[in-house]
Design a protein around this motif. Structure first.
Motif, PDB file in Angstrom:
ATOM      1  N   ALA A   1       6.007   7.622  -9.670  1.00 42.34           N
ATOM      2  CA  ALA A   1       6.564   6.629  -8.746  1.00 42.34           C
ATOM      3  C   ALA A   1       7.235   7.301  -7.550  1.00 42.34           C
ATOM      4  CB  ALA A   1       7.549   5.712  -9.472  1.00 42.34           C
ATOM      5  N   LEU A   2       6.479   8.138  -6.854  1.00 45.01           N
ATOM      6  CA  LEU A   2       7.006   8.803  -5.667  1.00 45.01           C
ATOM      7  C   LEU A   2       7.269   7.782  -4.559  1.00 45.01           C
ATOM      8  CD1 LEU A   2       4.643  11.915  -5.636  1.00 45.01           C
ATOM      9  CD2 LEU A   2       6.955  11.724  -6.618  1.00 45.01           C
ATOM     10  N   ASP A   3       8.174   8.120  -3.638  1.00 41.96           N
ATOM     11  CA  ASP A   3       8.620   7.159  -2.630  1.00 41.96           C
ATOM     12  C   ASP A   3       7.501   6.619  -1.755  1.00 41.96           C
ATOM     13  OD1 ASP A   3      11.172   7.360  -3.542  1.00 41.96           O
ATOM     14  OD2 ASP A   3      11.945   8.525  -1.844  1.00 41.96           O
ATOM     15  N   ASP A   4       6.447   7.410  -1.530  1.00 37.72           N
ATOM     16  CA  ASP A   4       5.381   6.958  -0.630  1.00 37.72           C
ATOM     17  C   ASP A   4       4.226   6.294  -1.364  1.00 37.72           C
ATOM     18  OD1 ASP A   4       4.399   9.194  -1.889  1.00 37.72           O
ATOM     19  OD2 ASP A   4       3.480  10.051  -0.091  1.00 37.72           O
ATOM     20  N   GLU A   5       4.352   6.084  -2.683  1.00 38.51           N
ATOM     21  CA  GLU A   5       3.271   5.470  -3.453  1.00 38.51           C
ATOM     22  C   GLU A   5       3.275   3.947  -3.319  1.00 38.51           C
ATOM     23  OE1 GLU A   5       3.322   6.797  -7.476  1.00 38.51           O
ATOM     24  OE2 GLU A   5       2.968   8.890  -6.955  1.00 38.51           O
ATOM     25  N   ALA A   6       2.203   3.339  -3.786  1.00 37.25           N
ATOM     26  CA  ALA A   6       2.060   1.888  -3.722  1.00 37.25           C
ATOM     27  C   ALA A   6       3.140   1.199  -4.553  1.00 37.25           C
ATOM     28  CB  ALA A   6       0.676   1.484  -4.214  1.00 37.25           C
ATOM     29  N   VAL A   7       3.439  -0.042  -4.186  1.00 37.05           N
ATOM     30  CA  VAL A   7       4.485  -0.819  -4.860  1.00 37.05           C
ATOM     31  C   VAL A   7       3.918  -2.155  -5.318  1.00 37.05           C
ATOM     32  CG1 VAL A   7       6.363   0.279  -3.586  1.00 37.05           C
ATOM     33  CG2 VAL A   7       5.278  -1.776  -2.660  1.00 37.05           C
ATOM     34  N   GLU A   8       4.594  -2.753  -6.298  1.00 38.87           N
ATOM     35  CA  GLU A   8       4.152  -4.046  -6.838  1.00 38.87           C
ATOM     36  C   GLU A   8       5.333  -4.743  -7.489  1.00 38.87           C
ATOM     37  OE1 GLU A   8       1.348  -5.703 -10.512  1.00 38.87           O
ATOM     38  OE2 GLU A   8       0.750  -3.856  -9.454  1.00 38.87           O
ATOM     39  N   VAL A   9       5.423  -6.063  -7.272  1.00 37.25           N
ATOM     40  CA  VAL A   9       6.445  -6.856  -7.933  1.00 37.25           C
ATOM     41  C   VAL A   9       5.916  -8.278  -8.102  1.00 37.25           C
ATOM     42  CG1 VAL A   9       7.621  -7.670  -5.836  1.00 37.25           C
ATOM     43  CG2 VAL A   9       8.908  -7.437  -7.961  1.00 37.25           C
ATOM     44  N   THR A  10       6.329  -8.923  -9.190  1.00 37.23           N
ATOM     45  CA  THR A  10       5.974 -10.317  -9.440  1.00 37.23           C
ATOM     46  C   THR A  10       7.242 -11.156  -9.395  1.00 37.23           C
ATOM     47  OG1 THR A  10       4.067  -9.691 -10.801  1.00 37.23           O
ATOM     48  CG2 THR A  10       4.927 -11.925 -11.070  1.00 37.23           C
ATOM     49  N   LEU A  11       7.217 -12.236  -8.627  1.00 42.77           N
ATOM     50  CA  LEU A  11       8.393 -13.077  -8.393  1.00 42.77           C
ATOM     51  C   LEU A  11       8.510 -14.109  -9.498  1.00 42.77           C
ATOM     52  CD1 LEU A  11       7.871 -13.571  -4.545  1.00 42.77           C
ATOM     53  CD2 LEU A  11       9.204 -11.803  -5.714  1.00 42.77           C
ATOM     54  N   LEU A  12       9.070 -13.684 -10.621  1.00 42.57           N
ATOM     55  CA  LEU A  12       9.166 -14.546 -11.795  1.00 42.57           C
ATOM     56  C   LEU A  12      10.568 -15.119 -11.942  1.00 42.57           C
ATOM     57  CD1 LEU A  12       7.150 -12.663 -14.570  1.00 42.57           C
ATOM     58  CD2 LEU A  12       6.573 -14.839 -13.490  1.00 42.57           C
TER      59      LEU A  12
ATOM     60  N   SER B   1       0.823  -1.203   0.000  1.00 39.59           N
ATOM     61  CA  SER B   1       0.000   0.000   0.000  1.00 39.59           C
ATOM     62  C   SER B   1       0.864   1.262   0.000  1.00 39.59           C
ATOM     63  CB  SER B   1      -0.892   0.011   1.247  1.00 39.59           C
ATOM     64  OG  SER B   1      -0.095   0.250   2.408  1.00 39.59           O
ATOM     65  N   ARG B   2       0.227   2.397  -0.094  1.00 40.21           N
ATOM     66  CA  ARG B   2       0.924   3.669   0.111  1.00 40.21           C
ATOM     67  C   ARG B   2       1.458   3.716   1.533  1.00 40.21           C
ATOM     68  NH1 ARG B   2      -2.969   8.409  -0.797  1.00 40.21           N
ATOM     69  NH2 ARG B   2      -1.045   9.579  -0.379  1.00 40.21           N
ATOM     70  N   SER B   3       2.547   4.380   1.721  1.00 36.08           N
ATOM     71  CA  SER B   3       3.131   4.509   3.055  1.00 36.08           C
ATOM     72  C   SER B   3       2.189   5.305   3.960  1.00 36.08           C
ATOM     73  CB  SER B   3       4.483   5.207   2.971  1.00 36.08           C
ATOM     74  OG  SER B   3       5.057   5.351   4.246  1.00 36.08           O
ATOM     75  N   GLY B   4       1.788   4.689   5.077  1.00 34.55           N
ATOM     76  CA  GLY B   4       0.906   5.344   6.027  1.00 34.55           C
ATOM     77  C   GLY B   4      -0.568   5.258   5.692  1.00 34.55           C
ATOM     78  N   TYR B   5      -0.915   4.766   4.508  1.00 34.32           N
ATOM     79  CA  TYR B   5      -2.310   4.621   4.073  1.00 34.32           C
ATOM     80  C   TYR B   5      -2.513   3.150   3.703  1.00 34.32           C
ATOM     81  CZ  TYR B   5      -2.258   9.716   3.883  1.00 34.32           C
ATOM     82  OH  TYR B   5      -2.140  11.048   4.208  1.00 34.32           O
ATOM     83  N   TYR B   6      -2.876   2.351   4.700  1.00 33.13           N
ATOM     84  CA  TYR B   6      -2.795   0.901   4.565  1.00 33.13           C
ATOM     85  C   TYR B   6      -3.782   0.301   3.577  1.00 33.13           C
ATOM     86  CZ  TYR B   6      -0.458   1.990   8.931  1.00 33.13           C
ATOM     87  OH  TYR B   6       0.352   2.552   9.882  1.00 33.13           O
ATOM     88  N   PHE B   7      -4.865   0.997   3.273  1.00 31.63           N
ATOM     89  CA  PHE B   7      -5.877   0.434   2.395  1.00 31.63           C
ATOM     90  C   PHE B   7      -5.943   1.154   1.045  1.00 31.63           C
ATOM     91  CE2 PHE B   7      -7.683   0.028   6.831  1.00 31.63           C
ATOM     92  CZ  PHE B   7      -7.077  -1.210   7.036  1.00 31.63           C
ATOM     93  N   ASP B   8      -4.920   1.954   0.741  1.00 36.79           N
ATOM     94  CA  ASP B   8      -4.876   2.710  -0.505  1.00 36.79           C
ATOM     95  C   ASP B   8      -3.674   2.237  -1.331  1.00 36.79           C
ATOM     96  OD1 ASP B   8      -4.930   4.522  -2.563  1.00 36.79           O
ATOM     97  OD2 ASP B   8      -4.936   6.311  -1.299  1.00 36.79           O
ATOM     98  N   PHE B   9      -3.937   1.796  -2.564  1.00 39.16           N
ATOM     99  CA  PHE B   9      -2.876   1.265  -3.431  1.00 39.16           C
ATOM    100  C   PHE B   9      -2.671   2.151  -4.667  1.00 39.16           C
ATOM    101  CE2 PHE B   9      -3.986  -2.126  -0.671  1.00 39.16           C
ATOM    102  CZ  PHE B   9      -2.853  -2.897  -0.536  1.00 39.16           C
ATOM    103  N   LYS B  10      -2.798   3.457  -4.445  1.00 41.04           N
ATOM    104  CA  LYS B  10      -2.645   4.402  -5.545  1.00 41.04           C
ATOM    105  C   LYS B  10      -1.186   4.496  -5.997  1.00 41.04           C
ATOM    106  CE  LYS B  10      -3.400   9.268  -6.785  1.00 41.04           C
ATOM    107  NZ  LYS B  10      -3.888  10.589  -6.314  1.00 41.04           N
ATOM    108  N   TRP B  11      -1.008   4.577  -7.322  1.00 36.31           N
ATOM    109  CA  TRP B  11       0.316   4.806  -7.910  1.00 36.31           C
ATOM    110  C   TRP B  11       0.178   5.784  -9.072  1.00 36.31           C
ATOM    111  CZ3 TRP B  11       1.106   3.543 -13.071  1.00 36.31           C
ATOM    112  CH2 TRP B  11       0.131   2.730 -13.656  1.00 36.31           C
TER     113      TRP B  11
END
Length: 637
Positions: A281-292, A267-277
């Protein structure tokens, strides 16, 4: 005749694997035992009889299946028990609340949770995430659906076939396709035009939608077919829901989604239920990665420790950078030992998990130990020398050391209802395993605060019952109650959970005998002020086969005579050595009507008989305390 004493010092390595009986050349051979049942290694050496199991509550709902877990909130720690379509809350062993959930007993194996402050987030791949919230009092809780803001999206469908033209560069715009690309799209889906993206807020036709842009577009030029995409929410009733999660570095991390099993979102840093990006790609925005990579890497569990860990079917991964940002969110594999669905734990400063048992593979317990290499961990099998005590585990919990025993404990509940218990003292490089069992089956476990609770299935007076119990060093029996009275009395009530069953009673520190609970009570022949009423359990310590080095050779393969044993004990009431009862008595009027004494010292025992691979066995029964400090065996060829 050649003679040589052989001493087994203290059993600091607990019970060893049966295969090690042929390895007397190993240093640990004489530091472990062939059998260590219902005993706990002491920090300074030796073994204590394990704590008893104190009775807390009966839970009939557990008959179909149950899971135990800790809830540590701002106002204290609670035991949470999930059963078929229900959740139960216990405070101090007393049930304070229950509520409804959508999780059937068959689905509890896949249930996971992330907990912070007074809220527990519940994850299951077949159900929309929910939250269990304590609402200011121990008897006031609520379960509700959890709504996410800006949930992540993914292109599950085919590429676009027409060009897309936006009506403006920012705000709410109309996006028109030259084909019917929006035929399957719906409100809440994402349109990514390459230079910016937004969320569909209305659908006019299969070729036109209204989009609320998150990023400003460079221009309103038509985007060619295939260069823009339509994405649907990564989590939904149609695609399935997240299967696991954890809080870490002020973010909520989620993984194990039914249709995106390799992907981890934050999630966004400090906003646990918000996955905005955004494209920035600011440092506090949501993150995502796929383990391929070459392995499937389906994420089974996430765990937050000094780093964020992803336990997958292809092995453990660690997210090495800290603090996590969109620019550094990647993970490194730390081995290829896949993880089971059992929730990992932290033991003595390191993360431990149970390996996958797919295709009949042996399940064991592995630890992830930081090594000297940057961002790397060593994967160790902590049950390497006691593999027989890890019997297809079904649950796991860890406990810190206590004033009575400084070792950290790992409780591994086995499929057969026993518990493989690891006593870890990492500073001394000691890992000692023992087997704990009870008159019944342990089914699930959780450590609340620093108390280990178990769900136990028992047969009481011919009926199957399910109890919540906890290990308590002040209890000598299992499923037991300690009762006190202001004045000595003979009738002791409050024992309805053992109705019709034969129990053992310890009264004012002395064994009072066996009684059958009738009308929820037992009647003693003599009055007492303090009693414990419960089920007895046996303990057993057996040395490894004695393979001494004699003046004229070794005992290996010889028909040797074990002629004497000395057992050093502490605070022990009674025991059997090679089948011979050792009772410690005191005589004189001063000791009349006093509890049986507890003996500290050396107990010599003469033994008869010859044989190969001889061992010394010490055991006890009933509800009497015992501590075995060491065993010395004297043999001759």
């Amino acid at each position: 005749m050649a003679k040589a004493p052989v001493q087994v010092f203290g059993f600091p390595y607990g019970q060893l694997d049966p295969e090690l009986v042929a390895r007397p050349d190993l240093k640990l051979y004489y530091l472990g035992g062939k059998t260590v049942l219902n005993m706990a290694p002491r920090a300074g050496g030796g073994l204590d009889r394990r704590p008893g199991l104190a009775f807390d509550a009966e839970l009939a709902d557990a008959a179909a299946g149950a899971r135990l877990e800790e809830f540590e909130g701002d106002s204290g720690a609670y035991l949470i028990v999930f059963t078929n379509l229900k959740v139960h809350v216990f405070a101090g062993g007393v049930k304070t609340w229950e509520g409804a959930t959508p999780y059937t007993a068959a689905q509890l194996e896949d249930l996971d949770w992330a907990q912070g402050e007074d809220t527990m987030i519940l994850f299951h791949p077949d159900h929309e995430p929910r939250k269990l919230v304590r609402q200011g009092a121990d008897d006031n809780w609520a379960v509700s659906t959890l709504a996410f803001k800006n949930p992540p999206s993914h292109q599950f469908g085919v590429d676009t076939t027409g060009s897309a033209t936006p009506s403006a560069k920012s705000g709410s715009v109309t996006v028109t396709s030259s084909a019917t690309d929006f035929a399957s799209a719906d409100v809440g889906w994402t349109v990514d035009l390459g230079s910016g993206h937004g969320t569909i807020t209305a659908k006019a036709s299969s070729a036109s939608v209204t989009v609320n842009l998150v990023d400003d577009l460079k221009d309103t030029t038509a985007v060619p077919a295939g260069d823009w995409v339509i994405q649907e929410p990564a989590w939904s009733t149609a695609r399935g829901w997240p299967g696991c999660g954890t809080f870490h570095e002020d973010r909520l991390f989620i993984a194990g989604a039914k249709s995106r099993k390799r992907t981890v979102w934050g999630s966004r840093s400090g906003y646990y239920f918000d996955f905005k990006w955004t494209d920035e790609a600011l440092d506090d925005e949501a993150v995502e990665v796929t383990l391929l990579d070459k392995r499937a890497n389906h994420v089974r569990r996430l765990y937050s420790a000094q780093k964020l860990f992803a336990l997958t079917t292809g092995g453990p991964f660690v997210f090495v950078e800290s603090p996590i940002t969109p620019g550094n969110f990647f993970a490194k594999r730390q081995g290829e030992i896949g993880a089971s669905k059992i929730r990992p734990a932290e033991l003595d400063g390191v993360v431990v998990y149970v390996s996958d048992g797919a295709d009949g593979a042996h399940m064991s317990v592995f630890e992830l130990v930081p090594n000297d290499l940057a961002d790397a961990y060593t994967l160790n099998d902590v049950a390497e020398f006691a593999a027989s005590l890890v019997r297809r585990p079904v649950d796991l919990a860890a406990r810190r050391g206590t004033d009575r025993n400084s070792a950290a404990y790992l409780f591994v509940i086995n499929e057969d209802g026993t518990a493989g218990v690891l006593h870890s003292r990492r500073s001394q490089k000691v890992t000692a395993w023992t087997l704990w069992q009870t008159a019944g089956q342990m089914l699930s476990t959780a450590v609340v605060g620093n108390t280990c609770y178990c769900l136990v299935k028992r047969t009481i007076a011919g009926a199957t019952r399910y109890f919540i119990e906890h290990f308590d060093a002040d209890h000598l029996g299992d499923c037991s109650k300690r009762l006190t009275a202001g004045a000595p009395q003979t009738v002791w009530s409050g024992l309805g959970h053992l109705e019709g069953h034969e129990v053992h009673v310890v009264a004012d520190g002395a064994a009072a005998g066996r009684f059958v609970v009738t009308g929820g009570a037992v009647t003693l022949p003599e009055p007492a002020s303090v009693v414990e009423v419960g089920l007895p359990f046996s303990w057993k310590v057996e040395t490894m086969p004695i393979e001494a080095q004699l003046q004229d050779g070794t005992l290996v393969g010889k028909n040797a005579r074990l002629y004497r044993a000395v057992v050093k004990v502490m605070d022990t009431s009674e025991m059997w050595v090679e089948g011979q009862l050792q009772v410690f008595r005191r005589f004189g009027a001063a000791h009349f009507d006093a509890p049986a004494p507890r003996f500290t010292g050396e107990v010599p025992v003469r033994l008869l008989g010859r044989g190969r691979s001889r061992t010394v066995t010490v055991e006890g029964h009933g509800m009497s305390p015992a501590t075995i400090l060491s065993i010395t065996a004297f043999v001759a060829d």
